[in-house]
Structure formats: structure tokens, C-alpha cells
Design a protein around this motif. Sequence first.
Motif: not given
Length: 446
Positions: A400-428
Amino acid sequence: MPRITSSTDASGGRHRKPRAMSPSVRRALLAAATAPIAGSILAGPSAFAADKAVPRTTAPELDPAEQKIADNLNTRTVDARLGSTLSGVVIDAESDKAVWGHDATTALMPASNTKLATSTAALTVLGPDHRFTTKVVYGDGTLTLVGGGDRTLTTGDLQALAKTAVAGLKSAGLASVKVKVDDSLFPEPTLANGWNTGYYPDEVAPVRALVVDGHAVMDTSLDAGQVFAGLLTQQGVTVTGDVTHGVAGPGDVPVAQHRSGKLSGIVEHMLKVSDNNIAETLLRMTALGAGRPATFENGAAVVRDVLSRRYGVSLENFEMYDGSGLSRATRIPARTLADILDLTTDPRYGHTLRYIAEGLPVAGEAGATLGPEWGRFDTADSKCAVGKVSAKTGTLTGAIALSGMTKAQDGRLKIFSFVENGSTANPADIKDALDGLAATVNGCWA
């Protein structure tokens, strides 16, 4: 699980966006304005890549706002739902400074985040204004429907083609015709390395150059031909025999054609709803646009060329086998995904790549993959980021992955990417945890 807040783990060797245009970049821009896109990509390394700064050897200091993001991510990633295999990074869009990273260059299955790479190559090689053309030609008593890689073709479009074709037949005194389909634009194989048999035809259809209404069937070309034949019959022309596969003859006469909407809009839609079939078609058409046969292998090779030679993105630990991300053989690090998204914020590439950023689903936006119907950004630690985070989702069994962007509290745009593999938790539950990480970058903390 150790976390870092420096760029040691996350820099990936990417250059900062220049505040003043260097002479080499200026020369590259002038050359790009007059050279064919495909040729300039495949000829060799671009001046953009050559203009990089020397990779950092020391970690840049974080300002207080960035340090808060890093500290909060360090706290929030200690989460059993995320398992033990996570690749993540946050970078500042303006400076390219790494704000936070964890195993950022570790290659994991990115699922549909692969579509970010596919979109970048398609827009670069084909251009945002590119349109796909479906044709009807006539020869030897046969109308041939010729596929042109338009995954957005509808029954209404075929009806318009049929109407034009029927008018031509009747003016020539013809009342009956045979029908065949020509999808030779895309050679075999139609299935990618790493696809499970359970994926098709529902998750993705075998890749062909002709389809109507996105029908989930094994032979989309034959299906489209049958729909076309039915429309001819409705308009008073007798179709003799069965619809068959074939190749249009060199002497066949053009009868009608339909052009799709612009590629820019197709990419935006594909990203919003994570359409696997469109992604696979774009990969094939990108290969063709670069002068190669339209195969999975050639499409992936062109993506690599575009990312590394045109834009200077590191492809260390990068493996790609399809355009949609369904392949379980594909591996892309979070840092590479973030670097791809970072390109969309660079004014040098805005005309071409801004449609990727515009196509990212928005947290809480109905009708897209981060919408409430998918249970996204609806927990206490993420709902405060509704409307403030734009990101591409990715979901496979075990990834499961999530990659994108958001304006942080400092007013600057941040790019992020989070990729998870192999967790046994419920996908939701895993998705909720990743939503919480993205919300943390935005500044949400509940």
C-alpha cells in the motif's frame, strides 16, 4: 526501527531547483524548443541532468517547522499497522531539501504509484495535446475498425463512425459489408510480467489497441468490432459473417475517424480514479512515440530514459514491468516517487507535467480514490487534512502506497511518499495509518 531526520537516507542525489537559470540549462531549453521530444530524450543525457549540484555529503539543518514534521513522523511511524517494511520521505518542493526519511531508497512494490512514472513519460514523449485516433477503412467489401490506442473510446464515438461509414456505403450503392478489427498497433504479449491471473479481465484487460466503453473482457478489440457491427445494422447495413481479426490493407480507403480528447485530460482522469487499463495503453503509446515497438518492455525502457536522461531522476533500485503498477515484480523507492512528483512543481516543466499534480486525488474528494466512499482521511488523526492533501494512492495485496503533496504549516509545499509492504494488518487500517502520515506533513496532529 531507527528513523532519520536528515537527508543522508533520502537525498538520492537530486539537484535543487535553480533560483537563477544557468547557461547550460538555458541552452538546453533553447535546444528542447526546436528538437523532437523523443529524439532529445533518447539521444543522451540532457543538460538538465548534467547541471546538478554535487550530491550533499552533510545533512542540511532543519528549521523549527521542518523539525516538527520530522519529529511527529518519527512518532507516528512507530505504528504496528505499518509493519516493519516502510520506505518514506518528505522533501521541500522549493529547495529539494530532505525534511524526513526512512529507508527512502529501499525499493518496494509501489502498486499504482507506478502510474506517476508512466504519466511523466507519456506527457513528455507524446505531449499534453496529443490525441489518439481510431479509424474505419474500406476495402474488398470489408469495413475495418482500426485501433489507435484510445482507451476512452465510447459507444457514442463508434456510433458516429458507423453513421459516417454507412453514408459512404449507401452513396456507393452498397447494402452489405463484412467487419473486421485491426489491433496490430500493439504486438503481443498482452499480459505483463508479474500479473496474477486473477487480475484480468476485471482489474486490467489484456492490453489491446482497441476497446469500447472500457469493457472488461479478454478480447476488447473483437468486442468493440461487435459493437460497431451492431451499430451498422441499426443504420440499415447488413453485416455478413462474424467479426474477425485482420490487418487493414495498404489500398483500403479511409472512411471515418475519431480523435480522443487531449492526453492531458486523459492523464488527469487516469490518476483520479487509478485506471489500470488507461495506464497500460499509455505505456504502449509512449513506446511508439519514442520510435519503439509498443511492448511492455519498450514502454518501461522509455520511462527509464525519460526519468534519468531527461529529468535526472535517480533510477537506483528502480524496476518497472508495466504501466499500471499491478505487476508484483515492479520495485520503486519512495525517494524516486517523490522526485517524480517534485518535477511537477518545477517551473521548467510545468507546461508538460502540471497535469500530473492536477490529476492527483484530493483528500475527501468524492469520485476519486481518496474520497469518502473509499474510507480515506476519515479518522481522528487525518480528517483535519481533508481538502489539503493531494496524493496518488496504491493498493495491492501486501503493498500500500501514498505519494503526493501538501502545503505544510510553514506555508511551503512539501512532497511526500510512503510505501508499505508486507504488513499483516487490515488493508483499511494500513491506509488509515498512511493517511495519518500525510496529514502529519500537512500539520495535522490529533
